[in-house]
Design a protein around this motif. Structure first.
Motif, PDB file in Angstrom:
ATOM      1  N   ALA A 104       5.337   0.918   2.772  1.00 41.05           N
ATOM      2  CA  ALA A 104       5.255   1.466   1.420  1.00 41.05           C
ATOM      3  C   ALA A 104       5.847   2.862   1.336  1.00 41.05           C
ATOM      4  O   ALA A 104       6.440   3.234   0.316  1.00 41.05           O
ATOM      5  CB  ALA A 104       3.795   1.485   0.962  1.00 41.05           C
ATOM      6  N   LEU A 105       5.712   3.633   2.404  1.00 44.41           N
ATOM      7  CA  LEU A 105       6.235   4.999   2.406  1.00 44.41           C
ATOM      8  C   LEU A 105       7.711   5.057   2.799  1.00 44.41           C
ATOM      9  O   LEU A 105       8.484   5.819   2.214  1.00 44.41           O
ATOM     10  CB  LEU A 105       5.426   5.857   3.383  1.00 44.41           C
ATOM     11  N   GLY A 106       8.093   4.254   3.783  1.00 43.47           N
ATOM     12  CA  GLY A 106       9.443   4.361   4.330  1.00 43.47           C
ATOM     13  C   GLY A 106      10.440   3.376   3.773  1.00 43.47           C
ATOM     14  O   GLY A 106      11.654   3.562   3.948  1.00 43.47           O
ATOM     15  N   ALA A 107       9.972   2.312   3.147  1.00 45.61           N
ATOM     16  CA  ALA A 107      10.872   1.300   2.587  1.00 45.61           C
ATOM     17  C   ALA A 107      10.306   0.841   1.255  1.00 45.61           C
ATOM     18  O   ALA A 107      10.099  -0.347   1.006  1.00 45.61           O
ATOM     19  CB  ALA A 107      11.024   0.134   3.551  1.00 45.61           C
ATOM     20  N   SER A 108      10.056   1.794   0.381  1.00 42.55           N
ATOM     21  CA  SER A 108       9.335   1.544  -0.869  1.00 42.55           C
ATOM     22  C   SER A 108       9.972   0.447  -1.704  1.00 42.55           C
ATOM     23  O   SER A 108       9.264  -0.347  -2.335  1.00 42.55           O
ATOM     24  CB  SER A 108       9.252   2.842  -1.675  1.00 42.55           C
ATOM     25  N   ALA A 109      11.291   0.388  -1.721  1.00 44.88           N
ATOM     26  CA  ALA A 109      11.978  -0.591  -2.556  1.00 44.88           C
ATOM     27  C   ALA A 109      11.750  -2.022  -2.097  1.00 44.88           C
ATOM     28  O   ALA A 109      11.957  -2.969  -2.864  1.00 44.88           O
ATOM     29  CB  ALA A 109      13.473  -0.296  -2.579  1.00 44.88           C
ATOM     30  N   ARG A 110      11.293  -2.202  -0.857  1.00 40.97           N
ATOM     31  CA  ARG A 110      11.104  -3.544  -0.312  1.00 40.97           C
ATOM     32  C   ARG A 110       9.679  -4.061  -0.513  1.00 40.97           C
ATOM     33  O   ARG A 110       9.394  -5.210  -0.184  1.00 40.97           O
ATOM     34  CB  ARG A 110      11.435  -3.562   1.193  1.00 40.97           C
ATOM     35  N   VAL A 111       8.782  -3.205  -1.009  1.00 36.56           N
ATOM     36  CA  VAL A 111       7.371  -3.563  -1.134  1.00 36.56           C
ATOM     37  C   VAL A 111       6.991  -3.670  -2.602  1.00 36.56           C
ATOM     38  O   VAL A 111       7.184  -2.720  -3.369  1.00 36.56           O
ATOM     39  CB  VAL A 111       6.474  -2.521  -0.429  1.00 36.56           C
ATOM     40  N   GLY A 112       6.454  -4.822  -2.995  1.00 36.38           N
ATOM     41  CA  GLY A 112       5.965  -5.001  -4.359  1.00 36.38           C
ATOM     42  C   GLY A 112       4.557  -4.471  -4.493  1.00 36.38           C
ATOM     43  O   GLY A 112       4.331  -3.312  -4.815  1.00 36.38           O
ATOM     44  N   ARG A 113       3.576  -5.303  -4.190  1.00 35.49           N
ATOM     45  CA  ARG A 113       2.180  -4.890  -4.193  1.00 35.49           C
ATOM     46  C   ARG A 113       1.697  -4.770  -2.750  1.00 35.49           C
ATOM     47  O   ARG A 113       2.244  -5.395  -1.839  1.00 35.49           O
ATOM     48  CB  ARG A 113       1.343  -5.894  -4.979  1.00 35.49           C
ATOM     49  N   LEU A 114       0.661  -3.951  -2.565  1.00 29.51           N
ATOM     50  CA  LEU A 114       0.195  -3.605  -1.232  1.00 29.51           C
ATOM     51  C   LEU A 114      -1.302  -3.848  -1.131  1.00 29.51           C
ATOM     52  O   LEU A 114      -2.064  -3.387  -1.979  1.00 29.51           O
ATOM     53  CB  LEU A 114       0.513  -2.133  -0.942  1.00 29.51           C
ATOM     54  N   PHE A 120      -6.910   1.899   8.118  1.00 31.38           N
ATOM     55  CA  PHE A 120      -7.068   3.347   8.209  1.00 31.38           C
ATOM     56  C   PHE A 120      -5.680   3.960   8.187  1.00 31.38           C
ATOM     57  O   PHE A 120      -4.695   3.286   8.504  1.00 31.38           O
ATOM     58  CB  PHE A 120      -7.826   3.725   9.486  1.00 31.38           C
ATOM     59  N   PRO A 121      -5.539   5.236   7.819  1.00 30.73           N
ATOM     60  CA  PRO A 121      -4.209   5.820   7.664  1.00 30.73           C
ATOM     61  C   PRO A 121      -3.691   6.559   8.894  1.00 30.73           C
ATOM     62  O   PRO A 121      -2.560   7.024   8.892  1.00 30.73           O
ATOM     63  CB  PRO A 121      -4.407   6.805   6.517  1.00 30.73           C
ATOM     64  N   SER A 199      -2.147  10.153   6.830  1.00 28.73           N
ATOM     65  CA  SER A 199      -3.290  10.554   6.019  1.00 28.73           C
ATOM     66  C   SER A 199      -2.932  11.582   4.955  1.00 28.73           C
ATOM     67  O   SER A 199      -3.571  11.631   3.900  1.00 28.73           O
ATOM     68  CB  SER A 199      -4.408  11.102   6.914  1.00 28.73           C
ATOM     69  N   GLY A 200      -1.912  12.398   5.205  1.00 29.96           N
ATOM     70  CA  GLY A 200      -1.505  13.383   4.216  1.00 29.96           C
ATOM     71  C   GLY A 200      -0.440  12.897   3.265  1.00 29.96           C
ATOM     72  O   GLY A 200       0.024  13.667   2.405  1.00 29.96           O
ATOM     73  N   ARG A 201      -0.055  11.621   3.388  1.00 32.98           N
ATOM     74  CA  ARG A 201       1.044  11.090   2.568  1.00 32.98           C
ATOM     75  C   ARG A 201       0.623   9.936   1.672  1.00 32.98           C
ATOM     76  O   ARG A 201       1.463   9.350   0.975  1.00 32.98           O
ATOM     77  CB  ARG A 201       2.194  10.638   3.474  1.00 32.98           C
ATOM     78  N   LEU A 202      -0.644   9.592   1.669  1.00 28.60           N
ATOM     79  CA  LEU A 202      -1.074   8.425   0.895  1.00 28.60           C
ATOM     80  C   LEU A 202      -0.792   8.578  -0.592  1.00 28.60           C
ATOM     81  O   LEU A 202      -0.536   7.591  -1.288  1.00 28.60           O
ATOM     82  CB  LEU A 202      -2.563   8.164   1.125  1.00 28.60           C
ATOM     83  N   ALA A 203      -0.837   9.813  -1.085  1.00 28.81           N
ATOM     84  CA  ALA A 203      -0.567  10.048  -2.507  1.00 28.81           C
ATOM     85  C   ALA A 203       0.870   9.678  -2.888  1.00 28.81           C
ATOM     86  O   ALA A 203       1.171   9.521  -4.079  1.00 28.81           O
ATOM     87  CB  ALA A 203      -0.838  11.505  -2.860  1.00 28.81           C
ATOM     88  N   GLN A 204       1.741   9.526  -1.889  1.00 27.94           N
ATOM     89  CA  GLN A 204       3.134   9.152  -2.163  1.00 27.94           C
ATOM     90  C   GLN A 204       3.308   7.649  -2.368  1.00 27.94           C
ATOM     91  O   GLN A 204       4.383   7.198  -2.781  1.00 27.94           O
ATOM     92  CB  GLN A 204       4.026   9.620  -1.015  1.00 27.94           C
ATOM     93  N   ILE A 205       2.287   6.873  -2.069  1.00 28.60           N
ATOM     94  CA  ILE A 205       2.389   5.423  -2.249  1.00 28.60           C
ATOM     95  C   ILE A 205       2.406   5.108  -3.747  1.00 28.60           C
ATOM     96  O   ILE A 205       1.484   5.463  -4.480  1.00 28.60           O
ATOM     97  CB  ILE A 205       1.220   4.696  -1.550  1.00 28.60           C
ATOM     98  N   ALA A 206       3.460   4.446  -4.174  1.00 27.49           N
ATOM     99  CA  ALA A 206       3.637   4.183  -5.605  1.00 27.49           C
ATOM    100  C   ALA A 206       3.321   2.743  -5.985  1.00 27.49           C
ATOM    101  O   ALA A 206       3.218   2.428  -7.175  1.00 27.49           O
ATOM    102  CB  ALA A 206       5.080   4.512  -6.001  1.00 27.49           C
ATOM    103  N   GLN A 207       3.178   1.877  -5.008  1.00 31.32           N
ATOM    104  CA  GLN A 207       2.942   0.464  -5.300  1.00 31.32           C
ATOM    105  C   GLN A 207       1.513   0.223  -5.780  1.00 31.32           C
ATOM    106  O   GLN A 207       0.586   0.934  -5.359  1.00 31.32           O
ATOM    107  CB  GLN A 207       3.170  -0.376  -4.032  1.00 31.32           C
ATOM    108  N   PRO A 208       1.322  -0.767  -6.650  1.00 35.45           N
ATOM    109  CA  PRO A 208      -0.052  -1.196  -6.944  1.00 35.45           C
ATOM    110  C   PRO A 208      -0.743  -1.559  -5.637  1.00 35.45           C
ATOM    111  O   PRO A 208      -0.208  -2.331  -4.839  1.00 35.45           O
ATOM    112  CB  PRO A 208       0.146  -2.425  -7.837  1.00 35.45           C
ATOM    113  N   THR A 209      -1.931  -1.005  -5.413  1.00 33.86           N
ATOM    114  CA  THR A 209      -2.574  -1.123  -4.104  1.00 33.86           C
ATOM    115  C   THR A 209      -4.026  -1.566  -4.240  1.00 33.86           C
ATOM    116  O   THR A 209      -4.760  -1.084  -5.099  1.00 33.86           O
ATOM    117  CB  THR A 209      -2.518   0.227  -3.355  1.00 33.86           C
ATOM    118  N   LEU A 210      -4.412  -2.480  -3.363  1.00 31.73           N
ATOM    119  CA  LEU A 210      -5.798  -2.915  -3.239  1.00 31.73           C
ATOM    120  C   LEU A 210      -6.304  -2.521  -1.863  1.00 31.73           C
ATOM    121  O   LEU A 210      -5.663  -2.822  -0.845  1.00 31.73           O
ATOM    122  CB  LEU A 210      -5.904  -4.436  -3.413  1.00 31.73           C
ATOM    123  N   ILE A 211      -7.446  -1.865  -1.813  1.00 29.00           N
ATOM    124  CA  ILE A 211      -8.110  -1.518  -0.559  1.00 29.00           C
ATOM    125  C   ILE A 211      -9.332  -2.428  -0.415  1.00 29.00           C
ATOM    126  O   ILE A 211     -10.178  -2.480  -1.315  1.00 29.00           O
ATOM    127  CB  ILE A 211      -8.581  -0.051  -0.543  1.00 29.00           C
TER     128      ILE A 211
END
Length: 265
Positions: A104-114, A120-121, A199-211
């Protein structure tokens, strides 16, 4: 086809159904067979379900050097390229969740939903380093994958599941898989995934995400999942009551309900 080649590694995968592609990423020491409770519900929901074995695991090629989270994420991209898939939903549990974060962070264009389940991060902690060293030592010992499986089974799935008929069948299947696993390869993975920190980059995740968290998960407790959810904009959080670390297996019905609801078109 059942294999793709990336960086001279011949990795195994299997796929089911048709429609929107969903890639299921398993945990360390396991294989794609751990996702068997999810395959039929996802196919029924109109998904093309793609289930790889990570390098060094299951039917994929043995390895002779450490591989980290970024390496395993690049393997997933190579698999998508092999299948001519531009974008896929990613579902990862434990180690698979770390790979999902990296994708999701390094290849954002390839990931739809997460979907990040029981994950853990970061592995950049003294506690995880000690755990990984312990795993590597066990994996390299005589019958190491079986020893590790037998020792971790009570922590990975709930007591209720262990006592059930399905739990007995799963134990037998996974025990056999562990007996055929290559301990040296799994040890290289255990060592290679240490010191990853998103852990310091989770806010950069732009995909719809379910935890997804299990209430009885001692490896990735619900508080950690909630903290991750708070950092990812718009993320949903689901806690499965009575579930342990491998919640997709010991609480498959509740897990599948949450998963198919989230991935619904």
């Amino acid at each position: 086809m059942a294999y793709y080649v990336h960086e001279q590694r011949r990795n195994y995968y299997v796929e089911f159904g048709g429609g929107r592609p969903v890639v299921l990423l398993h945990g360390i020491g396991n294989t794609g067979r751990a996702w068997s409770p999810q395959i039929a519900p996802l196919v029924a929901a109109g998904c093309r379900v793609i289930v790889p074995d990570h390098a060094g695991h299951g039917a994929s090629t043995r390895i002779g050097a450490p591989l980290g989270i970024a390496d395993l994420a690049r393997d997933v991209i190579a698999l998508l390229d092999h299948l001519d898939i531009e974008r896929a939903d990613i579902v990862g549990l434990s180690l698979g969740g770390l790979i999902g974060i990296e994708l999701a962070l390094g290849a954002s264009a390839r990931v739809g939903r997460l979907v990040l389940a029981n994950s853990f991060p970061s592995t950049a902690t003294d506690a995880f380093r000690a755990l990984a060293d312990q795993w590597a030592t066990t994996f390299r010992a005589k019958d190491g994958p079986v020893v590790r499986f037998e020792g971790s089974w009570p922590f990975n799935v709930s007591a209720a599941f262990r006592a059930s008929d399905e739990g007995t069948r799963t134990w037998q299947t996974w025990h056999g898989i562990a007996a055929m696993s290559d301990g040296a390869s799994l040890a290289w993975i255990a060592q290679g995934v240490v010191d990853y920190d998103a852990s310091g980059r989770l806010a950069q995740i732009a995909q719809p995400t379910l935890i997804v968290a299990g209430s009885d998960d001692r490896i990735s407790p619900p508080a950690l999942g909630q903290a991750m959810c708070e950092q990812i904009r718009g993320a949903r959080f689901v806690e499965i009551s009575g579930a342990a670390h491998i919640s997709n297996v010991d609480s498959a019905r509740a897990f599948n309900d949450a998963l198919t609801d989230f991935l619904a078109p």
